[in-house]
Write a protein that holds these residues in place. Sequence first.
Motif, PDB file in Angstrom:
ATOM      1  N   ARG A 275       0.804  -1.210   0.000  1.00 33.61           N
ATOM      2  CA  ARG A 275       0.000   0.000   0.000  1.00 33.61           C
ATOM      3  C   ARG A 275       0.841   1.266   0.000  1.00 33.61           C
ATOM      4  N   GLY A 276       2.024   1.219   0.613  1.00 27.74           N
ATOM      5  CA  GLY A 276       2.837   2.411   0.748  1.00 27.74           C
ATOM      6  C   GLY A 276       3.332   2.984  -0.561  1.00 27.74           C
ATOM      7  N   TYR A 277       3.390   2.161  -1.608  1.00 23.88           N
ATOM      8  CA  TYR A 277       3.914   2.619  -2.894  1.00 23.88           C
ATOM      9  C   TYR A 277       2.812   2.926  -3.898  1.00 23.88           C
ATOM     10  N   LEU A 278       1.568   2.673  -3.560  1.00 19.38           N
ATOM     11  CA  LEU A 278       0.460   2.918  -4.483  1.00 19.38           C
ATOM     12  C   LEU A 278       0.349   4.385  -4.907  1.00 19.38           C
TER      13      LEU A 278
ATOM     14  N   LEU B 117       2.562   6.413  -5.641  1.00 16.84           N
ATOM     15  CA  LEU B 117       3.552   6.705  -6.677  1.00 16.84           C
ATOM     16  C   LEU B 117       2.995   6.474  -8.073  1.00 16.84           C
ATOM     17  N   GLY B 118       1.986   5.627  -8.189  1.00 15.07           N
ATOM     18  CA  GLY B 118       1.385   5.326  -9.479  1.00 15.07           C
ATOM     19  C   GLY B 118       0.704   6.522 -10.125  1.00 15.07           C
ATOM     20  N   LYS B 119       0.418   7.559  -9.344  1.00 15.68           N
ATOM     21  CA  LYS B 119      -0.204   8.754  -9.914  1.00 15.68           C
ATOM     22  C   LYS B 119       0.756   9.495 -10.834  1.00 15.68           C
ATOM     23  N   ASP B 120       2.032   9.490 -10.482  1.00 16.22           N
ATOM     24  CA  ASP B 120       3.018  10.250 -11.248  1.00 16.22           C
ATOM     25  C   ASP B 120       3.893   9.387 -12.154  1.00 16.22           C
ATOM     26  N   TRP B 121       4.043   8.106 -11.838  1.00 19.45           N
ATOM     27  CA  TRP B 121       4.924   7.233 -12.617  1.00 19.45           C
ATOM     28  C   TRP B 121       4.180   5.955 -12.985  1.00 19.45           C
ATOM     29  N   ALA B 122       4.548   5.379 -14.106  1.00 15.85           N
ATOM     30  CA  ALA B 122       3.945   4.120 -14.534  1.00 15.85           C
ATOM     31  C   ALA B 122       4.588   2.989 -13.733  1.00 15.85           C
ATOM     32  N   ILE B 123       3.899   2.536 -12.716  1.00 16.60           N
ATOM     33  CA  ILE B 123       4.433   1.503 -11.834  1.00 16.60           C
ATOM     34  C   ILE B 123       3.515   0.295 -11.874  1.00 16.60           C
ATOM     35  N   THR B 124       4.107  -0.863 -12.023  1.00 22.26           N
ATOM     36  CA  THR B 124       3.339  -2.097 -11.899  1.00 22.26           C
ATOM     37  C   THR B 124       3.833  -2.818 -10.663  1.00 22.26           C
ATOM     38  N   GLN B 125       2.904  -3.272  -9.866  1.00 23.12           N
ATOM     39  CA  GLN B 125       3.262  -3.962  -8.641  1.00 23.12           C
ATOM     40  C   GLN B 125       3.138  -5.454  -8.824  1.00 23.12           C
ATOM     41  N   GLU B 126       4.083  -6.155  -8.244  1.00 20.45           N
ATOM     42  CA  GLU B 126       4.034  -7.606  -8.236  1.00 20.45           C
ATOM     43  C   GLU B 126       4.055  -8.059  -6.787  1.00 20.45           C
ATOM     44  N   LYS B 127       3.377  -9.131  -6.509  1.00 16.14           N
ATOM     45  CA  LYS B 127       3.362  -9.639  -5.147  1.00 16.14           C
ATOM     46  C   LYS B 127       4.753 -10.100  -4.760  1.00 16.14           C
ATOM     47  N   SER B 128       5.161  -9.741  -3.548  1.00 14.56           N
ATOM     48  CA  SER B 128       6.510 -10.070  -3.117  1.00 14.56           C
ATOM     49  C   SER B 128       6.515 -10.824  -1.784  1.00 14.56           C
ATOM     50  N   ASN B 129       5.447 -11.567  -1.522  1.00 10.12           N
ATOM     51  CA  ASN B 129       5.361 -12.334  -0.283  1.00 10.12           C
ATOM     52  C   ASN B 129       5.537 -11.410   0.916  1.00 10.12           C
TER      53      ASN B 129
END
Length: 94
Positions: free
Chosen positions: A1-4, A6-18
């Motif tokens: 949740r803490g990095y979500l 950032l998606g407003k300004d940069w194209a970020i895709t999140q992957e599950k990291s356990n």
Amino acid sequence: RGYLPLGKDWAITQEKSNKGAGFPMLHIHIMNIKGWLRGVHHKCETHRLQQYLDEYHFRFNRRGHMNSIFDKLITRMTEAKPVNYKMIKCELNT
């Protein structure tokens, strides 16, 4: 949740990291940057963020060479060409 956000300004895709287990050093590094910004600069202006990050990483990358800084300074001082007062050009910005 803490990095979500950032998606407003940069194209970020999140992957599950356990639950972050795959990137412990990344999370530690990000927390260190946040703490450094809060402690040293108290406020982070958006237009200066890259300069702050450059300074942090410069210091971070050289943290293991602290014992050689003085030696390098003395070496550079002794190997440099002498400069006298007349050779110094000073320009005042008014």
